[in-house]
Write an enzyme that holds these catalytic residues in place. Sequence first.
Site, mmCIF file in Angstrom:
data_model
loop_
_atom_site.group_PDB
_atom_site.id
_atom_site.type_symbol
_atom_site.label_atom_id
_atom_site.label_comp_id
_atom_site.label_asym_id
_atom_site.label_seq_id
_atom_site.Cartn_x
_atom_site.Cartn_y
_atom_site.Cartn_z
ATOM 1 N N ASP A 44 0.860 -1.184 0.000
ATOM 2 C CA ASP A 44 0.000 0.000 0.000
ATOM 3 C C ASP A 44 0.898 1.237 0.000
ATOM 4 O O ASP A 44 1.911 1.249 0.711
ATOM 5 C CB ASP A 44 -0.907 -0.016 1.243
ATOM 6 C CG ASP A 44 -2.111 0.892 1.082
ATOM 7 O OD1 ASP A 44 -1.916 2.114 0.899
ATOM 8 O OD2 ASP A 44 -3.252 0.401 1.124
ATOM 9 N N ASN A 45 0.538 2.254 -0.777
ATOM 10 C CA ASN A 45 1.353 3.481 -0.765
ATOM 11 C C ASN A 45 0.821 4.500 0.240
ATOM 12 O O ASN A 45 1.321 5.625 0.292
ATOM 13 C CB ASN A 45 1.445 4.086 -2.179
ATOM 14 C CG ASN A 45 0.111 4.583 -2.694
ATOM 15 O OD1 ASN A 45 -0.901 4.545 -1.980
ATOM 16 N ND2 ASN A 45 0.080 5.060 -3.936
ATOM 17 N N LEU A 46 -0.193 4.115 1.000
ATOM 18 C CA LEU A 46 -0.793 4.952 2.051
ATOM 19 C C LEU A 46 -1.337 6.267 1.508
ATOM 20 O O LEU A 46 -1.448 7.242 2.244
ATOM 21 C CB LEU A 46 0.207 5.191 3.200
ATOM 22 C CG LEU A 46 0.710 3.916 3.896
ATOM 23 C CD1 LEU A 46 1.710 4.258 5.006
ATOM 24 C CD2 LEU A 46 -0.445 3.113 4.487
ATOM 25 N N PHE A 85 -7.034 -4.346 -4.363
ATOM 26 C CA PHE A 85 -7.954 -3.284 -3.936
ATOM 27 C C PHE A 85 -7.402 -1.897 -4.255
ATOM 28 O O PHE A 85 -8.153 -0.925 -4.273
ATOM 29 C CB PHE A 85 -8.174 -3.364 -2.411
ATOM 30 C CG PHE A 85 -8.749 -4.671 -1.963
ATOM 31 C CD1 PHE A 85 -10.125 -4.852 -1.901
ATOM 32 C CD2 PHE A 85 -7.934 -5.735 -1.636
ATOM 33 C CE1 PHE A 85 -10.667 -6.057 -1.511
ATOM 34 C CE2 PHE A 85 -8.465 -6.954 -1.248
ATOM 35 C CZ PHE A 85 -9.833 -7.118 -1.191
ATOM 36 N N ALA A 87 -6.592 1.369 -5.557
ATOM 37 C CA ALA A 87 -7.129 2.151 -6.675
ATOM 38 C C ALA A 87 -7.584 3.496 -6.137
ATOM 39 O O ALA A 87 -7.668 3.710 -4.930
ATOM 40 C CB ALA A 87 -8.319 1.417 -7.299
ATOM 41 N N THR A 129 -16.642 -2.725 -9.622
ATOM 42 C CA THR A 129 -17.660 -1.837 -9.067
ATOM 43 C C THR A 129 -18.938 -1.848 -9.891
ATOM 44 O O THR A 129 -18.902 -2.111 -11.109
ATOM 45 C CB THR A 129 -17.109 -0.387 -9.036
ATOM 46 O OG1 THR A 129 -18.194 0.520 -8.806
ATOM 47 C CG2 THR A 129 -16.480 0.022 -10.354
ATOM 48 N N TYR A 153 -14.050 6.699 -13.616
ATOM 49 C CA TYR A 153 -13.813 5.677 -12.590
ATOM 50 C C TYR A 153 -14.363 4.322 -13.047
ATOM 51 O O TYR A 153 -13.641 3.316 -13.072
ATOM 52 C CB TYR A 153 -14.452 6.115 -11.267
ATOM 53 C CG TYR A 153 -14.510 5.016 -10.234
ATOM 54 C CD1 TYR A 153 -13.348 4.423 -9.760
ATOM 55 C CD2 TYR A 153 -15.735 4.551 -9.739
ATOM 56 C CE1 TYR A 153 -13.401 3.395 -8.819
ATOM 57 C CE2 TYR A 153 -15.800 3.535 -8.804
ATOM 58 C CZ TYR A 153 -14.631 2.959 -8.351
ATOM 59 O OH TYR A 153 -14.682 1.935 -7.423
HETATM 60 N N1 LIG Z 1 -15.916 1.407 -0.920
HETATM 61 C C1 LIG Z 1 -16.834 1.050 -1.811
HETATM 62 O O1 LIG Z 1 -18.054 1.163 -1.573
HETATM 63 C C2 LIG Z 1 -16.424 0.450 -3.133
HETATM 64 C C3 LIG Z 1 -17.418 0.129 -4.068
HETATM 65 C C4 LIG Z 1 -17.030 -0.437 -5.282
HETATM 66 C C5 LIG Z 1 -15.695 -0.700 -5.542
HETATM 67 N N2 LIG Z 1 -14.747 -0.354 -4.634
HETATM 68 C C6 LIG Z 1 -13.344 -0.643 -4.943
HETATM 69 O O2 LIG Z 1 -12.788 -1.374 -3.865
HETATM 70 C C7 LIG Z 1 -11.424 -1.047 -3.679
HETATM 71 C C8 LIG Z 1 -11.175 -0.647 -2.244
HETATM 72 O O3 LIG Z 1 -12.009 0.448 -1.903
HETATM 73 P P1 LIG Z 1 -11.884 1.146 -0.474
HETATM 74 O O4 LIG Z 1 -13.159 1.819 -0.204
HETATM 75 O O5 LIG Z 1 -11.317 0.189 0.486
HETATM 76 O O6 LIG Z 1 -10.792 2.276 -0.840
HETATM 77 P P2 LIG Z 1 -9.621 2.860 0.074
HETATM 78 O O7 LIG Z 1 -9.253 4.169 -0.535
HETATM 79 O O8 LIG Z 1 -9.993 2.820 1.508
HETATM 80 O O9 LIG Z 1 -8.454 1.790 -0.157
HETATM 81 C C9 LIG Z 1 -7.611 1.812 -1.289
HETATM 82 C C10 LIG Z 1 -6.200 1.563 -0.790
HETATM 83 O O10 LIG Z 1 -5.318 1.480 -1.915
HETATM 84 C C11 LIG Z 1 -4.147 2.250 -1.659
HETATM 85 N N3 LIG Z 1 -3.618 2.643 -2.965
HETATM 86 C C12 LIG Z 1 -4.219 3.423 -3.909
HETATM 87 N N4 LIG Z 1 -3.434 3.532 -4.997
HETATM 88 C C13 LIG Z 1 -2.317 2.815 -4.743
HETATM 89 C C14 LIG Z 1 -1.123 2.536 -5.476
HETATM 90 N N5 LIG Z 1 -0.935 3.049 -6.695
HETATM 91 N N6 LIG Z 1 -0.178 1.740 -4.912
HETATM 92 C C15 LIG Z 1 -0.357 1.224 -3.666
HETATM 93 N N7 LIG Z 1 -1.457 1.448 -2.924
HETATM 94 C C16 LIG Z 1 -2.420 2.245 -3.459
HETATM 95 C C17 LIG Z 1 -4.615 3.377 -0.765
HETATM 96 O O11 LIG Z 1 -3.590 3.941 0.017
HETATM 97 C C18 LIG Z 1 -5.665 2.673 0.092
HETATM 98 O O12 LIG Z 1 -5.100 2.109 1.262
HETATM 99 C C19 LIG Z 1 -11.108 0.047 -4.699
HETATM 100 O O13 LIG Z 1 -10.501 -0.573 -5.811
HETATM 101 C C20 LIG Z 1 -12.471 0.597 -5.061
HETATM 102 O O14 LIG Z 1 -12.479 1.113 -6.360
HETATM 103 C C21 LIG Z 1 -15.081 0.218 -3.444
#
Ligand SMILES: NC(=O)c1ccc[n+]([C@@H]2O[C@H](COP(=O)([O-])OP(=O)(O)OC[C@H]3O[C@@H](n4cnc5c(N)ncnc54)[C@H](O)[C@@H]3O)[C@@H](O)[C@H]2O)c1
Length: 344
Positions: A44-46, A85, A87, A129, A153
Amino acid sequence: MPVAQSMNRRAKVGAVLVTGGAGYIGSHVAKALAATGRRVVVIDNLSTGHRGAVRWGELVVADIHDVARVRETIRRHEVSAVMHFAASSLVGESVRDPIGYYANNVGGALALLEAMVEESVSRFVFSSTAAVFGDPVETPITESHPTRPINPYGDTKLTVERALAHFDRAYGTRSVALRYFNAAGADADGDLGEDHRPESHLIPRAVEAALGGPVLQVFGHDYPTPDGTCLRDYVHVSDLARAHLLALERLDDQGATTAYNLGMGKPFSVQDVISSVERVSGTRVPADRAPRRPGDPAVLFASSERIRTELGWRPAFVDIDAIVESAWAWRRAHPHGYQEEAVR
Ligand SMILES: NC(=O)c1ccc[n+]([C@@H]2O[C@H](COP(=O)([O-])OP(=O)(O)OC[C@H]3O[C@@H](n4cnc5c(N)ncnc54)[C@H](O)[C@@H]3O)[C@@H](O)[C@H]2O)c1
């Protein structure tokens, strides 16, 4: 050790690489994986995640674009499957910054897949999604519903889904794409919760408003729905986590590349959610009427029949109050969310 023997050993004992495991959904899935005895490593890049959310497995602070680092992590932890995950996932931001979204969501996924192919890792579970569908032509939305995303997106996620079919044919990378509707709630043990900054999701925003935070904006009151507000499908994050375990089992059993819709299958209106937060918190949720947002359909909910039938997935949380209660409990226990900002 001969290559075939080494690959075989890795498939059996290998760790699961969870990209984005410091984020909301990835952290819950990492916990669920560890509970089944799987070893976990998080990359994770945080950028939006939290160090404090990574408690099951080593955290490698790196970007998924860094192919050398991802390959090294795969080798060091004998990774046999990847759950992806990581993104960027804000619809409005994607409309303003498509370059950033295609770079992170498509470019990042391709870099990760390249590392996997180079290291002979062939199992991939992908966070897709409901946004891949665009405006619904019918509900509930099944897997055969047309995919016509209406924002960058959704398009980035569909692009990766399409690429996955080609990766399977060319390199034997088998995958399951899970198209989540609205992830919601928090870990029942109180270990993890939702801490997006900014927070765009309805339940945490309504909880925040109930606690004296910003007044909730309700976008649109004149939709053709029973109370005039939009209807959406909320699926508890721990139910999502269970779906990931089942998807991995399918891949372990040599299942073919596919995509499943993942929602509770029962829509709730924005007003239903507000009423639920009021019941759970015993507090009024201050809310303002705002105009409709462009691109918000009146009704969006999933048919999860296929994943129920094929993988035996059953959501444990089918009651909106139970979902809201878990979100409320986490927020009350963590008024400032994860608190590790100082050590980033
Ligand atoms: N939350 C929702 O309701 C939902 C719905 C549909 C799809 N999604 C998908 O589920 C996934 C997780 O969603 P979430 O809500 O947990 O998001 P989130 O933002 O909480 O988690 C994403 C994580 O990915 C890390 N990250 C992002 N780009 C990065 C990179 N280039 N390299 C390394 N780390 C990276 C971020 O630091 C973060 O910890 C995503 O792909 C999102 O598109 C989420």
